[in-house]
Design an enzyme around this catalytic site. Structure first.
Site, PDB file in Angstrom:
ATOM      1  N   LYS A 133       0.833  -1.214   0.000  1.00 47.30           N
ATOM      2  CA  LYS A 133       0.000   0.000   0.000  1.00 47.30           C
ATOM      3  C   LYS A 133       0.860   1.254   0.000  1.00 47.30           C
ATOM      4  O   LYS A 133       2.054   1.237   0.334  1.00 47.30           O
ATOM      5  CB  LYS A 133      -0.934   0.016   1.211  1.00 47.30           C
ATOM      6  CG  LYS A 133      -0.246  -0.049   2.579  1.00 47.30           C
ATOM      7  CD  LYS A 133       0.225   1.272   3.130  1.00 47.30           C
ATOM      8  CE  LYS A 133       0.918   1.159   4.473  1.00 47.30           C
ATOM      9  NZ  LYS A 133       1.551   2.407   4.922  1.00 47.30           N
ATOM     10  N   ASP A 189      -1.975  -1.791   9.865  1.00 47.69           N
ATOM     11  CA  ASP A 189      -2.154  -1.927   8.424  1.00 47.69           C
ATOM     12  C   ASP A 189      -2.808  -3.244   8.019  1.00 47.69           C
ATOM     13  O   ASP A 189      -3.292  -3.374   6.896  1.00 47.69           O
ATOM     14  CB  ASP A 189      -0.805  -1.818   7.707  1.00 47.69           C
ATOM     15  CG  ASP A 189      -0.217  -0.417   7.747  1.00 47.69           C
ATOM     16  OD1 ASP A 189      -0.994   0.538   7.897  1.00 47.69           O
ATOM     17  OD2 ASP A 189       1.010  -0.287   7.612  1.00 47.69           O
TER      18      ASP A 189
END
Length: 309
Positions: free
Chosen positions: A12, A146
């Site tokens: 990401k 995350d």
């Protein structure tokens, strides 16, 4: 017959990472916008007859990733994910986890979190647990901020410690160039430097909020507006610890990147391009500039953890 299960999960970039002042519990309130990109970690789970959790790690095909610093013991987040899942559901079996890394190691792009997310899905399948994604979300949140996002992928807003995830509307594709460094940056060290800078009055830490400009740009699919709105409150701290990253950012701007930032806690630098062709041109310029150890083009949003086989 022994059945193996392979799951793929994305890395990401943080389009926004706004960080508030450190709290009494040692954590910082966050307001962040994640976008998953099509660089992937792949985890293959194979059940064992004993109760051991055994790891092996390699680089994914075509990936310029140094895996020598990845631990192979119980401190590895994929092993922790398998153990947390096993304890939550009373599983007695062990598992072999083969990890192929395609996301830069210690690069601020959630490669370890992708390993954990993929391991959760793979182990749940190979142990035939029949769990829901909501149940996996709860375990994921205990592994790291995350991990819940990487489970779902695409684009999302994160609040609290970053693990209170809400999907975000986004239109079209966004094209990124990611310049990585062989030597990583410790997330904990970057946060400590952030706190030092706040304490010394070098920067201000305020209660974070999601950027309206970023959300409007995403809904419109407007890469130029998104490039103008990118923000990372940890960037000054990362640059303080690794000043050479400024040269990478300058080189990307020389190639007319729409926006450039340190990704997460660094040291990866993310540059936003107008198109796939523009991304390849920026990547070529960064490679010639010799400011990064590896350069790769990617696009997003990408899906979260998915079963491959």
């Amino acid at each position: 017959m022994t059945r193996s299960v392979t799951v793929r999960a994305p890395g990401k970039v943080n389009l926004q990472l706004s960080v508030g002042p450190v709290q009494d519990d040692g954590y910082h309130p966050l307001a962040t916008v994640f976008q998953a990109v099509d660089l992937y970690e792949t985890v293959t789970a194979t059940p064992r007859e004993d109760d051991a959790i055994v790891l092996s790690v390699g680089a994914a095909r075509g990936a310029d990733v140094d895996v020598t610093a990845v631990p192979l013991d119980a401190t590895n987040i994929a092993a922790r994910a398998a153990l947390a899942l096993r304890e939550a559901f009373g599983v007695g079996e062990g598992v072999d986890l083969e990890i192929l890394k395609g996301v830069p190691v210690a690069g601020g792009m959630a490669g370890g979190s992708a390993d954990a997310a993929a391991a959760l899905v793979a182990c749940a399948e190979v142990w035939d647990l029949g769990v829901s994604r909501a149940q996996l979300d709860e375990i994921a949140a205990g592994l790291g901020a995350d991990v819940p996002f990487v489970l779902h992928g695409h684009t999302a807003v994160g609040l609290g410690r970053g693990d209170d995830i809400t999907p975000a509307m986004s239109r079209g594709r966004f094209h990124w160039v990611l310049a990585t460094q062989a030597r990583g940056l410790s997330t904990a060290e970057v946060y400590r430097e952030f706190d030092r800078m706040v304490a010394d009055g070098e920067r201000e830490a305020v209660d974070p909020a999601i950027s309206d400009a970023i959300m409007v740009a995403l809904v419109a699919g407007n890469a130029q507006a998104l490039g103008d709105a990118l923000v990372n409150d940890l960037q000054p701290a990362a640059l303080s610890l690794a000043p050479h990253l400024q040269r990478v950012m300058d080189a990307a701007l020389e190639a007319d990147a729409l926006g450039v930032m340190v990704s997460g806690s660094g040291p990866t630098v993310a540059a936003l391009a107008r198109s796939r062709q523009h991304a390849l041109a920026i990547a070529a310029h960064l490679t010639v500039s010799d400011t990064a150890d590896a350069v790769v083009a990617a696009s997003g949003p990408a899906p979260g953890a998915v079963l491959v086989t």
